[in-house]
Write a protein that holds these residues in place. Structure first.
Motif, mmCIF file in Angstrom:
data_model
loop_
_atom_site.group_PDB
_atom_site.id
_atom_site.type_symbol
_atom_site.label_atom_id
_atom_site.label_comp_id
_atom_site.label_asym_id
_atom_site.label_seq_id
_atom_site.Cartn_x
_atom_site.Cartn_y
_atom_site.Cartn_z
ATOM 1 N N TRP A 16 0.825 -1.207 0.000
ATOM 2 C CA TRP A 16 0.000 0.000 0.000
ATOM 3 C C TRP A 16 0.862 1.262 0.000
ATOM 4 O O TRP A 16 0.573 2.210 -0.728
ATOM 5 C CB TRP A 16 -0.955 0.029 1.195
ATOM 6 C CG TRP A 16 -1.921 1.151 1.070
ATOM 7 C CD1 TRP A 16 -3.114 1.130 0.428
ATOM 8 C CD2 TRP A 16 -1.747 2.491 1.538
ATOM 9 N NE1 TRP A 16 -3.698 2.378 0.480
ATOM 10 C CE2 TRP A 16 -2.876 3.226 1.156
ATOM 11 C CE3 TRP A 16 -0.736 3.137 2.240
ATOM 12 C CZ2 TRP A 16 -3.026 4.570 1.455
ATOM 13 C CZ3 TRP A 16 -0.893 4.483 2.542
ATOM 14 C CH2 TRP A 16 -2.030 5.183 2.152
ATOM 15 N N LEU A 17 1.923 1.283 0.806
ATOM 16 C CA LEU A 17 2.816 2.451 0.836
ATOM 17 C C LEU A 17 3.456 2.683 -0.536
ATOM 18 O O LEU A 17 3.665 3.823 -0.955
ATOM 19 C CB LEU A 17 3.897 2.265 1.907
ATOM 20 C CG LEU A 17 3.434 2.396 3.342
ATOM 21 C CD1 LEU A 17 4.507 1.899 4.295
ATOM 22 C CD2 LEU A 17 3.037 3.817 3.661
ATOM 23 N N TRP A 18 3.750 1.603 -1.229
ATOM 24 C CA TRP A 18 4.324 1.710 -2.569
ATOM 25 C C TRP A 18 3.273 2.183 -3.569
ATOM 26 O O TRP A 18 3.539 3.058 -4.386
ATOM 27 C CB TRP A 18 4.891 0.349 -2.969
ATOM 28 C CG TRP A 18 5.496 0.295 -4.322
ATOM 29 C CD1 TRP A 18 6.555 1.009 -4.791
ATOM 30 C CD2 TRP A 18 5.079 -0.536 -5.401
ATOM 31 N NE1 TRP A 18 6.822 0.672 -6.094
ATOM 32 C CE2 TRP A 18 5.925 -0.282 -6.490
ATOM 33 C CE3 TRP A 18 4.070 -1.478 -5.542
ATOM 34 C CZ2 TRP A 18 5.791 -0.937 -7.704
ATOM 35 C CZ3 TRP A 18 3.952 -2.130 -6.755
ATOM 36 C CH2 TRP A 18 4.810 -1.849 -7.819
ATOM 37 N N TYR A 19 2.043 1.630 -3.484
ATOM 38 C CA TYR A 19 0.947 2.069 -4.363
ATOM 39 C C TYR A 19 0.676 3.560 -4.179
ATOM 40 O O TYR A 19 0.418 4.272 -5.142
ATOM 41 C CB TYR A 19 -0.348 1.329 -4.045
ATOM 42 C CG TYR A 19 -0.479 -0.073 -4.588
ATOM 43 C CD1 TYR A 19 0.475 -0.632 -5.421
ATOM 44 C CD2 TYR A 19 -1.581 -0.852 -4.253
ATOM 45 C CE1 TYR A 19 0.337 -1.915 -5.894
ATOM 46 C CE2 TYR A 19 -1.727 -2.138 -4.728
ATOM 47 C CZ TYR A 19 -0.766 -2.666 -5.553
ATOM 48 O OH TYR A 19 -0.910 -3.936 -6.027
ATOM 49 N N ALA A 20 0.701 4.026 -2.934
ATOM 50 C CA ALA A 20 0.378 5.422 -2.635
ATOM 51 C C ALA A 20 1.556 6.351 -2.912
ATOM 52 O O ALA A 20 1.473 7.544 -2.629
ATOM 53 C CB ALA A 20 -0.060 5.545 -1.180
ATOM 54 N N ARG A 21 2.641 5.814 -3.433
ATOM 55 C CA ARG A 21 3.809 6.574 -3.867
ATOM 56 C C ARG A 21 4.529 7.306 -2.732
ATOM 57 O O ARG A 21 5.094 8.375 -2.930
ATOM 58 C CB ARG A 21 3.445 7.567 -4.976
ATOM 59 C CG ARG A 21 3.042 6.890 -6.246
ATOM 60 C CD ARG A 21 2.834 7.898 -7.362
ATOM 61 N NE ARG A 21 2.824 7.212 -8.631
ATOM 62 C CZ ARG A 21 3.904 7.045 -9.404
ATOM 63 N NH1 ARG A 21 5.051 7.509 -9.035
ATOM 64 N NH2 ARG A 21 3.806 6.409 -10.545
ATOM 65 N N PHE A 22 4.534 6.719 -1.549
ATOM 66 C CA PHE A 22 5.332 7.288 -0.468
ATOM 67 C C PHE A 22 6.783 6.854 -0.601
ATOM 68 O O PHE A 22 7.683 7.528 -0.124
ATOM 69 C CB PHE A 22 4.780 6.874 0.901
ATOM 70 C CG PHE A 22 3.520 7.590 1.249
ATOM 71 C CD1 PHE A 22 3.542 8.938 1.573
ATOM 72 C CD2 PHE A 22 2.306 6.935 1.237
ATOM 73 C CE1 PHE A 22 2.376 9.605 1.882
ATOM 74 C CE2 PHE A 22 1.140 7.593 1.556
ATOM 75 C CZ PHE A 22 1.179 8.935 1.875
ATOM 76 N N PHE A 23 7.005 5.704 -1.254
ATOM 77 C CA PHE A 23 8.352 5.182 -1.460
ATOM 78 C C PHE A 23 8.515 4.758 -2.898
ATOM 79 O O PHE A 23 7.574 4.305 -3.540
ATOM 80 C CB PHE A 23 8.620 4.009 -0.508
ATOM 81 C CG PHE A 23 8.536 4.421 0.932
ATOM 82 C CD1 PHE A 23 9.586 5.074 1.534
ATOM 83 C CD2 PHE A 23 7.385 4.205 1.662
ATOM 84 C CE1 PHE A 23 9.498 5.497 2.850
ATOM 85 C CE2 PHE A 23 7.288 4.613 2.972
ATOM 86 C CZ PHE A 23 8.357 5.267 3.568
ATOM 87 N N LYS A 24 9.733 4.900 -3.404
ATOM 88 C CA LYS A 24 10.013 4.649 -4.809
ATOM 89 C C LYS A 24 9.924 3.158 -5.157
ATOM 90 O O LYS A 24 9.528 2.803 -6.268
ATOM 91 C CB LYS A 24 11.402 5.186 -5.139
ATOM 92 C CG LYS A 24 11.671 5.352 -6.593
ATOM 93 C CD LYS A 24 12.944 6.114 -6.818
ATOM 94 C CE LYS A 24 13.102 6.441 -8.272
ATOM 95 N NZ LYS A 24 14.247 7.294 -8.520
ATOM 96 N N THR A 25 10.324 2.299 -4.216
ATOM 97 C CA THR A 25 10.254 0.864 -4.469
ATOM 98 C C THR A 25 9.522 0.179 -3.323
ATOM 99 O O THR A 25 9.481 0.683 -2.201
ATOM 100 C CB THR A 25 11.651 0.229 -4.595
ATOM 101 O OG1 THR A 25 12.327 0.338 -3.343
ATOM 102 C CG2 THR A 25 12.470 0.892 -5.686
ATOM 103 N N ARG A 26 9.002 -0.985 -3.618
ATOM 104 C CA ARG A 26 8.321 -1.746 -2.580
ATOM 105 C C ARG A 26 9.331 -2.237 -1.544
ATOM 106 O O ARG A 26 9.027 -2.353 -0.359
ATOM 107 C CB ARG A 26 7.586 -2.918 -3.226
ATOM 108 C CG ARG A 26 6.746 -3.668 -2.235
ATOM 109 C CD ARG A 26 5.866 -4.657 -2.947
ATOM 110 N NE ARG A 26 5.331 -5.622 -2.007
ATOM 111 C CZ ARG A 26 4.767 -6.740 -2.362
ATOM 112 N NH1 ARG A 26 4.643 -7.034 -3.641
ATOM 113 N NH2 ARG A 26 4.311 -7.571 -1.462
ATOM 114 N N GLY A 27 10.542 -2.493 -1.986
ATOM 115 C CA GLY A 27 11.597 -2.923 -1.077
ATOM 116 C C GLY A 27 11.917 -1.867 -0.025
ATOM 117 O O GLY A 27 12.151 -2.192 1.143
#
Length: 129
Positions: A16-27
């Motif tokens: 979810w944090l990755w989908y919401a673009r808070f972080f560049k990668t899911r990792g």
């Protein structure tokens, strides 16, 4: 059957944090969560597989500020920024920007021209003699 409806409206927090673009990668988002830096509804979590859904409040550090986010939607993909901003409501207080100059000020126009640089180099060599 009701149990399945509530679980289908939930998603892994790192995703979810990755989908919401808070972080560049899911990792990167998984690393933050597994480091114990994320709170869901006030409770620290340490597993990237923790399920979150609409109504949950997330607290986590990002850059030099602490973000407080309420999840509005689950999200289906990592889409454009406008789509990502529809997934959450930002509860963080607005950040006040200080009027700090962007760079040091030099007398004159800033960076010397090639001609000015040659003059400076000539003056330095005269001073060394």
């Amino acid at each position: 059957m009701q149990q399945q409806d509530t679980t289908s409206a939930r998603i892994r927090i790192d995703k979810w944090l990755w989908y919401a673009r808070f972080f560049k990668t899911r990792g990167l988002s998984a690393k933050l969560v597994s480091g114990g830096h994320v709170r869901v509804n006030g409770e620290k979590i340490a597993k990237a597989a923790h399920a979150v859904g609409p109504g949950d409040v997330l607290t986590f550090p990002q850059a030099r500020q602490v973000r407080v986010i309420r999840i509005l939607a689950k999200g289906a993909r990592r889409g454009p920024a406008a789509e990502a901003q529809a997934l959450y409501e930002d509860l963080s207080p607005p950040v006040e920007r200080l009027n700090v100059p962007s760079g040091p000020k030099y007398e004159g126009k800033g960076r010397p021209t090639k001609r000015d640089r040659r003059k400076l180099d000539l003056n330095r060599s005269d001073a060394l003699d």
